[in-house]
Design an enzyme around this catalytic site. Structure first.
Site, PDB file in Angstrom:
ATOM      1  N   VAL A  24      88.251  22.337 -21.420  1.00 60.04           N
ATOM      2  CA  VAL A  24      88.698  21.381 -20.754  1.00 60.04           C
ATOM      3  C   VAL A  24      89.647  21.851 -19.769  1.00 60.04           C
ATOM      4  CG1 VAL A  24      89.894  19.158 -21.420  1.00 60.04           C
ATOM      5  CG2 VAL A  24      88.080  20.213 -23.151  1.00 60.04           C
ATOM      6  N   ASP A 133      82.021  14.878 -34.996  1.00 64.02           N
ATOM      7  CA  ASP A 133      82.943  16.081 -34.885  1.00 64.02           C
ATOM      8  C   ASP A 133      84.242  15.699 -34.874  1.00 64.02           C
ATOM      9  OD1 ASP A 133      83.736  18.881 -34.671  1.00 64.02           O
ATOM     10  OD2 ASP A 133      83.838  18.939 -32.668  1.00 64.02           O
TER      11      ASP A 133
END
Length: 603
Positions: A24, A133
């Protein structure tokens, strides 16, 4: 790292984090000139055509999730063999970092965070998406720690199928997976609730329920082992909260909460009924005992029996001698009584005419008016309003009226200057006899004090709390929040900081999660306008530069604002487009509405 540009639009600036599936980056959207977060899929996944197709399909589905507690997905794309997804950038930290710094968290804070995650899950499940998740790393907090957003919806699908090998289990994720995920069977919405239960467990205890040397050993514990009761680790967790937590961690999905909504309601019911902390609780102070009334001779309890409950006796008629008065006699007595009262009031008015009330403006500190005669003993005195007067003025007025000045303990008041009257007892307007005492409370000197935490309180509760701490309060409305309507969703300054007593604390009271308040944007610098739009739960659209050449005939752009400021805007939602002339600041608009602006640009 060297400069990279994805899709000719997204300029990667800084690596924010990385996991087993992706990296990210913080990036800059060159088209809309705004910060974004870009997730780059790792090459080993990029070469799996089946996974890439599912990744793109679910990412596009996640882009349709517009909710204040969900990180917005702006774009999905491919640059060569590099697959990426563009998301909302949150300037703050992950819940994992917050837990490392402050665990165990206070119960009310942990429950509030869990409630907001439940709200996000409820919305996603209703739209057919299961997160798969949920973990602290995917829960983001803003810089104030008050706004909770869930990231990676529809992206991090579990890879724990029967063909997966042990070395493909990500240790950071396996600690939060549900038993059905660990077995490789189909996930259900309750799978997300199990993972949230693990997160809540960690917030309240500082550790996960299961740990081990390998991912497989941890996964087996999720399937077979019962979690250690959290109160064994932190005995200050309330039993009711432990019950909620253990139900969420049930092995069988059918034994968990039926939905995220049901779990959120369970958390809210406890939190709103009575908050507790995970630290030592103060000892309760018993109220002073109230002596029981003396027993009547006919109510002495006999030995071996409990006293009967005290019941107010029904008034009994008092016997009188002679004949009773008829209606004519009662009417005559009433007329005589009214006449005597009127006569007394007339005498009082003649002997002691009423004086004008003294206000702070009519009584200067240097000269207090005097009356020609002191009140006569036994004549009632009308107590005047002393609020806001200095101690000297209040004392002088009471002495003029023949009343005694008594000073009680001072109390800080955010609206009245120190040394001036905050309260008086009896209250003004009461008739007293000369010589009686009046107790006044003066405003105490202001000092530095910590701003109380009023988030998730009702507005009235927050108002009383702040006034009690000697802070003024300003109310503003805030939308696109899961906080119950009428309760405080955010405060400024934030709780815990030291501020001078008497300053104003702004509280943002929730109007719900479906609407928000359109902020003031005209004549506001472009960057500031974008912050206001996004803080209100709205989506920042395009920013169109305007010069004098773009203005209609007869319109001077300098009259619309200064260079760099917004000069007009357009709000778009549900197929509706409204200009600033039709939708002024302060109007209510749906959450997720898109705001496009035009700004003054120099040629």
């Amino acid at each position: 790292m060297s400069e990279r540009l994805l899709g000719g639009r997204y300029e990667l600036e800084q690596l924010l984090g990385q996991g087993g599936m992706a990296q990210v980056y913080r990036a800059r959207d060159r088209v809309l000139d705004r910060p974004v977060a870009v997730k780059l899929l790792r090459p080993e996944y990029a070469n799996d055509a089946t996974f890439v197709a599912r990744f793109q399909r679910e990412a596009r589905a996640a882009a349709n999730l517009v909710h204040p507690n969900i990180v917005a997905v702006y774009d999905v794309g491919q640059d060569g063999n590099q697959h990426y997804i563009v998301m909302e950038y949150i300037a703050g930290r992950t819940l994992k970092e917050f837990i490392r710094e402050r665990a165990p968290l206070p119960v009310d804070l942990a429950l509030r965070i869990a409630e907001e995650v439940c709200t996000a899950l409820e919305y996603a499940h209703r739209h057919g998406l299961i997160h798969r998740d949920i973990k602290p790393q995917n829960i983001l907090l803003d810089e104030e720690g008050e706004v909770v957003k869930v990231a990676d919806f529809g992206i991090a699908k579990s890879r724990l199928d029967p063909e997966s090998t042990a070395d493909r289990l990500a240790l950071g994720t396996v600690k939060y997976i549900s038993p059905e995920q660990a077995r490789g069977v189909e996930v259900v919405p309750q799978s997300d609730l199990y993972s949230l239960g693990v997160v809540l467990y960690e917030m309240l205890t500082g550790r996960q329920p299961f740990d081990g040397e390998t991912p497989v050993s941890i996964a087996l514990q999720h399937i077979e082992a019962e979690p250690p009761p959290p109160r064994q680790i932190n005995p200050y967790i309330p039993p009711a909260v432990e019950a909620i937590l253990l139900r969420a961690l049930a092995k069988n999905p059918r034994e968990r909460y039926a939905s995220a909504r049901e779990m959120r309601q369970a958390l809210e019911r406890y939190r709103l009924a009575g908050l507790e902390t995970t630290g030592p609780l103060p000892q309760a102070v018993a109220p002073p005992a109230i002596p029981a009334p003396p027993a009547r001779p006919d109510q002495v309890p006999t030995r071996g029996t409990r006293p009967a409950p005290r019941v107010s006796p029904t008034p009994r008629a008092i016997p009188t001698r002679g004949t009773t008065l008829g209606p004519l006699g009662i009417a005559l007595l009433i007329l005589i009584g009214v006449g005597m009262v009127s006569l007394v009031l007339l005498l009082v008015r003649l002997l002691y005419p009423p004086r004008p009330l003294v206000t702070p403006t009519s009584v200067p500190t240097t000269a207090v008016p005097t009356w020609p005669t002191a009140p006569s003993p036994g004549i009632p005195v009308l107590l005047r309003d002393l609020t806001g007067l200095s101690a000297a003025d209040a004392r002088a007025i009471l002495e003029q009226d023949g009343l005694l000045y008594v000073e009680g303990p001072p109390r800080c008041d955010p609206y009245i200057e120190p040394g001036h009257v905050v309260e008086q007892k009896p209250r003004y307007g009461t008739r007293l006899l000369a010589g009686q005492a009046v107790t006044v409370t003066l405003s105490a000197e202001r000092t530095l004090a910590r701003v109380p935490y009023v988030v998730q309180m009702s507005y009235e509760g927050a108002r009383l709390t702040l006034l009690g701490a000697c802070f003024r309060i300003e109310r503003k409305e805030l939308g696109c929040t899961s906080t119950p309507v009428g309760y405080v969703a955010r405060q400024e300054p934030r709780a815990g900081v030291s501020e001078a007593q008497g300053i104003t604390v702004t509280v943002y009271v929730s109007i719900g999660y479906q609407e928000t308040i359109l902020p003031e944007l005209l004549r506001v610098p472009l960057a500031d306008a974008q912050r206001r739009v996004e803080a209100a739960g709205l989506i920042w659209g395009y920013a169109n530069p305007q010069t004098q050449a773009d203005m209609p005939p007869g319109v001077d752009i300098d009259d619309q604002g200064a260079p760099g400021q917004v000069i007009s805007y357009l709000v778009q939602y549900n197929g509706v487009r409204k200009t600033n002339g039709e939708l002024p600041a302060g109007a209510r608009v749906p959450c997720g509405a898109v705001v496009h602006v035009a700004y003054y640009a120099l040629p």
